[in-house]
Design an enzyme around this catalytic site. Structure first.
Site, PDB file in Angstrom:
ATOM      1  N   ALA A 128      11.710  -2.376  15.906  1.00 51.38           N
ATOM      2  CA  ALA A 128      10.362  -2.844  16.234  1.00 51.38           C
ATOM      3  C   ALA A 128       9.367  -1.693  16.241  1.00 51.38           C
ATOM      4  CB  ALA A 128      10.371  -3.553  17.588  1.00 51.38           C
ATOM      5  N   MET A 129       8.616  -1.621  15.155  1.00 49.29           N
ATOM      6  CA  MET A 129       7.565  -0.619  15.033  1.00 49.29           C
ATOM      7  C   MET A 129       6.201  -1.327  15.053  1.00 49.29           C
ATOM      8  SD  MET A 129       7.294   2.355  12.177  1.00 49.29           S
ATOM      9  CE  MET A 129       7.119   1.407  10.685  1.00 49.29           C
ATOM     10  N   SER A 130       6.029  -2.342  14.202  1.00 50.12           N
ATOM     11  CA  SER A 130       4.718  -2.988  14.029  1.00 50.12           C
ATOM     12  C   SER A 130       4.289  -3.763  15.273  1.00 50.12           C
ATOM     13  CB  SER A 130       4.759  -3.946  12.835  1.00 50.12           C
ATOM     14  OG  SER A 130       5.280  -3.293  11.723  1.00 50.12           O
ATOM     15  N   GLU A 131       2.974  -3.842  15.425  1.00 47.59           N
ATOM     16  CA  GLU A 131       2.388  -4.564  16.559  1.00 47.59           C
ATOM     17  C   GLU A 131       1.286  -5.493  16.049  1.00 47.59           C
ATOM     18  OE1 GLU A 131       1.171  -1.770  19.563  1.00 47.59           O
ATOM     19  OE2 GLU A 131       3.256  -1.085  19.841  1.00 47.59           O
ATOM     20  N   ALA A 134      -1.449  -3.024  15.141  1.00 44.81           N
ATOM     21  CA  ALA A 134      -1.134  -1.735  14.495  1.00 44.81           C
ATOM     22  C   ALA A 134       0.070  -1.870  13.564  1.00 44.81           C
ATOM     23  CB  ALA A 134      -0.851  -0.664  15.542  1.00 44.81           C
ATOM     24  N   GLU A 255      15.012   3.195   4.136  1.00 50.98           N
ATOM     25  CA  GLU A 255      14.449   1.837   4.189  1.00 50.98           C
ATOM     26  C   GLU A 255      13.690   1.518   2.893  1.00 50.98           C
ATOM     27  OE1 GLU A 255      11.722   1.116   7.413  1.00 50.98           O
ATOM     28  OE2 GLU A 255      11.109  -0.822   6.595  1.00 50.98           O
TER      29      GLU A 255
HETATM   30  C1  LIG Z   1       8.255 -10.828   6.768  1.00 46.10           C
HETATM   31  C2  LIG Z   1       7.944  -9.531   7.434  1.00 46.10           C
HETATM   32  C3  LIG Z   1       8.956  -8.781   8.009  1.00 46.10           C
HETATM   33  C4  LIG Z   1       8.667  -7.578   8.669  1.00 46.10           C
HETATM   34  N1  LIG Z   1       9.676  -6.913   9.347  1.00 46.10           N
HETATM   35  C5  LIG Z   1       9.346  -5.868  10.156  1.00 46.10           C
HETATM   36  C6  LIG Z   1      10.340  -5.267  11.017  1.00 46.10           C
HETATM   37  O1  LIG Z   1      11.516  -5.643  11.010  1.00 46.10           O
HETATM   38  N2  LIG Z   1       9.936  -4.260  11.864  1.00 46.10           N
HETATM   39  C7  LIG Z   1       8.647  -3.807  11.895  1.00 46.10           C
HETATM   40  O2  LIG Z   1       8.356  -2.916  12.664  1.00 46.10           O
HETATM   41  N3  LIG Z   1       7.694  -4.351  11.071  1.00 46.10           N
HETATM   42  C8  LIG Z   1       8.019  -5.363  10.223  1.00 46.10           C
HETATM   43  N4  LIG Z   1       7.056  -5.942   9.412  1.00 46.10           N
HETATM   44  C9  LIG Z   1       5.693  -5.423   9.461  1.00 46.10           C
HETATM   45  C10 LIG Z   1       5.274  -4.673   8.223  1.00 46.10           C
HETATM   46  O3  LIG Z   1       5.949  -3.440   8.126  1.00 46.10           O
HETATM   47  C11 LIG Z   1       3.743  -4.537   8.281  1.00 46.10           C
HETATM   48  O4  LIG Z   1       3.214  -5.826   8.013  1.00 46.10           O
HETATM   49  C12 LIG Z   1       3.201  -3.507   7.319  1.00 46.10           C
HETATM   50  O5  LIG Z   1       3.581  -2.228   7.711  1.00 46.10           O
HETATM   51  C13 LIG Z   1       1.666  -3.582   7.230  1.00 46.10           C
HETATM   52  O6  LIG Z   1       1.080  -3.574   8.485  1.00 46.10           O
HETATM   53  P1  LIG Z   1      -0.016  -4.685   8.881  1.00 46.10           P
HETATM   54  O7  LIG Z   1       0.526  -6.019   8.536  1.00 46.10           O
HETATM   55  O8  LIG Z   1      -0.399  -4.428  10.287  1.00 46.10           O
HETATM   56  O9  LIG Z   1      -1.230  -4.411   7.920  1.00 46.10           O
HETATM   57  P2  LIG Z   1      -2.346  -3.268   8.102  1.00 46.10           P
HETATM   58  O10 LIG Z   1      -1.686  -1.963   8.369  1.00 46.10           O
HETATM   59  O11 LIG Z   1      -3.365  -3.728   9.065  1.00 46.10           O
HETATM   60  O12 LIG Z   1      -2.963  -3.239   6.652  1.00 46.10           O
HETATM   61  C14 LIG Z   1      -3.893  -4.204   6.153  1.00 46.10           C
HETATM   62  C15 LIG Z   1      -4.402  -3.696   4.802  1.00 46.10           C
HETATM   63  O13 LIG Z   1      -5.104  -2.442   4.992  1.00 46.10           O
HETATM   64  C16 LIG Z   1      -4.533  -1.442   4.179  1.00 46.10           C
HETATM   65  N5  LIG Z   1      -4.663  -0.145   4.836  1.00 46.10           N
HETATM   66  C17 LIG Z   1      -4.331   0.208   6.106  1.00 46.10           C
HETATM   67  N6  LIG Z   1      -4.541   1.511   6.307  1.00 46.10           N
HETATM   68  C18 LIG Z   1      -5.001   2.011   5.137  1.00 46.10           C
HETATM   69  C19 LIG Z   1      -5.406   3.314   4.689  1.00 46.10           C
HETATM   70  N7  LIG Z   1      -5.372   4.384   5.497  1.00 46.10           N
HETATM   71  N8  LIG Z   1      -5.827   3.451   3.413  1.00 46.10           N
HETATM   72  C20 LIG Z   1      -5.880   2.379   2.563  1.00 46.10           C
HETATM   73  N9  LIG Z   1      -5.512   1.133   2.944  1.00 46.10           N
HETATM   74  C21 LIG Z   1      -5.087   0.955   4.198  1.00 46.10           C
HETATM   75  C22 LIG Z   1      -3.083  -1.857   4.011  1.00 46.10           C
HETATM   76  O14 LIG Z   1      -2.477  -1.223   2.900  1.00 46.10           O
HETATM   77  C23 LIG Z   1      -3.254  -3.346   3.833  1.00 46.10           C
HETATM   78  O15 LIG Z   1      -3.632  -3.657   2.513  1.00 46.10           O
HETATM   79  C24 LIG Z   1       7.336  -7.105   8.699  1.00 46.10           C
HETATM   80  C25 LIG Z   1       6.326  -7.835   8.065  1.00 46.10           C
HETATM   81  C26 LIG Z   1       6.597  -9.033   7.470  1.00 46.10           C
HETATM   82  C27 LIG Z   1       5.468  -9.827   6.864  1.00 46.10           C
END
Ligand SMILES: Cc1cc2nc3c(=O)[nH]c(=O)nc-3n(C[C@H](O)[C@H](O)[C@H](O)COP(=O)(O)OP(=O)(O)OC[C@H]3O[C@@H](n4cnc5c(N)ncnc54)[C@H](O)[C@@H]3O)c2cc1C
Length: 400
Positions: A128-131, A134, A255
């Site tokens: 669990a990293m994502s929030e 964030a 990963e």
């Molecule tokens: C089905 C599924 C399974 C998942 N499983 C896991 C899991 O097991 N554990 C876990 O921790 N997470 C998990 N995730 C989360 C996943 O890793 C995140 O969705 C991903 O890292 C993107 O984060 P966010 O959705 O918050 O989008 P955001 O980070 O908010 O990004 C939104 C948009 O902004 C862009 N953006 C953000 N910052 C920048 C920048 N500096 N420059 C240019 N563009 C930028 C992004 O590329 C994207 O296009 C999962 C997600 C899904 C949908």
């Protein structure tokens, strides 16, 4: 060097591939369509992979793992994903995001107590990293942990999108979760992150919701996790306070490689489906493979598939698990292969016409599943950013 196959560099790798392919055909393929349609995770099937020694594929044998390398991890993800990317994602969350992380970063006590359970399938793990607020901006996290007078940690916050976060339809949480939390700031005011092992039954740990109606990867469970004054024993802090970035960096490379391997499985299967269909389907008295526009879909897909296969296995052969420093290529393969897989699945759907558009013919599921790989484990944009940053530091990588 005749007959060298970069994807099966040794006899053992080839045997592993054959074993996993056969097992996948018998056990994964028959359930893939139904689990996607019903948005159901096949928990028992994942557990049964413990008997094959695949749940702890990269963990040391002393703790019940198989002690295999990055090429072996890549092979297993490719093979599973060629049948069922959703199931492969659940496998990845368990074996790469949890088991491998613990095997390379956990304390001796944590490894001895937990690794045998997750390698056998008795326990299912998650990371669990994502929030909710964030994702890419990892250091923007708000989940926090504060140490109490008795040494225990009080964890508060919510984690979002956690694969295997819940393991059934009743909202049963994963047996153990690798949780990143903020534990303060360093002397320069930067966020300090620490890693905690949260186990089912610890007070204050629960599933907020199972997330339904995903575009793809519907055979894996995705959940929101809630930590509400969750009490975590002192012994469940991983390593030292503030060490999370080290854990994260090393594990993210494996990963991203294995997510790219999943894309390879999707690309291979979609190409296979479109190739056979183009022979069987007759239009205007000819098999459609005789039409130039169909040839473009097949020809370009073959070239993309072969390019991704070569780049992925070249990276796998050079990646040492447990170390960091190979980000240029772990990001590179994920950036290239995930979009290539989506494009190959799209070409397959186009070649297969109306049949390609319905579930029974597989490619529409592969097409939906492929999209997640451009987002999860790092978005395309984050890979572009990392690669550009790394080539600024080491431009010579281009000429080596
Ligand atoms: C089905 C599924 C399974 C998942 N499983 C896991 C899991 O097991 N554990 C876990 O921790 N997470 C998990 N995730 C989360 C996943 O890793 C995140 O969705 C991903 O890292 C993107 O984060 P966010 O959705 O918050 O989008 P955001 O980070 O908010 O990004 C939104 C948009 O902004 C862009 N953006 C953000 N910052 C920048 C920048 N500096 N420059 C240019 N563009 C930028 C992004 O590329 C994207 O296009 C999962 C997600 C899904 C949908």
């Amino acid at each position: 060097m005749t007959n060298m196959d970069i994807a099966n560099p040794s006899e053992e790798h080839l045997m592993l591939r054959e074993m996993v392919r056969e097992w996948t055909q018998e056990n994964v393929e028959p359930q893939a369509h139904e689990h996607d349609r019903e948005e159901k995770f096949n928990l028992e099937l994942l557990r049964s992979m413990g008997e094959l020694g695949l749940l702890g594929i990269s963990a040391p044998e002393a703790y019940g793992g198989a002690g295999l390398d990055a090429v072996a991890c890549t092979i297993v993800h490719e093979e599973l994903s060629a049948s069922d990317p959703g199931f492969a994602l659940a496998y990845l969350a368990h074996s790469m995001l949890f088991v491998n992380n613990l095997a390379y970063n956990g304390t001796e006590e944590q490894k001895a107590r937990i690794l045998p359970k997750v390698c056998s399938g008795e326990w299912i793990g998650a990371m669990a990293m994502s929030e909710p607020d964030a994702g890419t901006d990892v250091l923007g996290l708000s989940t926090n942990a504060v140490q109490q007078d008795d040494g225990t940690w009080l964890l508060n916050g919510r984690k979002m999108w956690i694969t295997n976060g819940c393991i059934d339809e009743e909202g049963t949480p994963a047996d153990v979760v690798w949780v990143y939390a903020k534990t303060g700031e360093d002397e320069r005011g930067r966020v300090q992150m620490s890693t905690f092992l949260v186990e089912a039954g610890m007070p204050g740990y629960s599933v907020g919701q199972k997330i339904y109606d995903k575009t793809g990867m519907r055979a894996s469970n995705t959940a929101e996790l809630v930590f509400d004054d969750c009490i975590v024993p002192e012994a469940n802090l991983v390593g030292e306070v503030g060490q999370s970035l080290l854990h994260m960096m090393g594990n993210l490379e494996l990963e991203r490689l294995t997510l790219a391997a999943m894309a390879l499985g999707i690309g291979r299967r979609a190409l296979d489906e479109m190739n056979r269909y183009a022979t069987d389907r007759v239009a205007f008295k000819s098999p459609i493979r005789e039409f130039g526009q169909i040839q473009r879909y097949i020809g370009e897909s073959w070239a993309k598939y072969r390019a991704m296969r070569a780049y992925i296995y070249d990276t796998a052969n050079n990646l040492t698990i447990g170390t960091s420093g190979q980000r240029l290529d772990s990001d590179g393969v994920k950036l290239f292969a995930t979009t290539a897989a989506k494009e190959i699945a799209d070409a397959a759907m186009q070649v297969m016409g109306g049949y390609g558009y319905v579930g029974e013919y597989h490619v529409e599921r592969l097409w939906r599943d492929a999209k997640l790989l451009e987002i999860g484990g790092g978005t395309l944009e984050s890979h572009q950013k990392n690669i550009t940053r790394d080539l600024f530091k080491d431009g010579e990588a281009i000429n080596r």
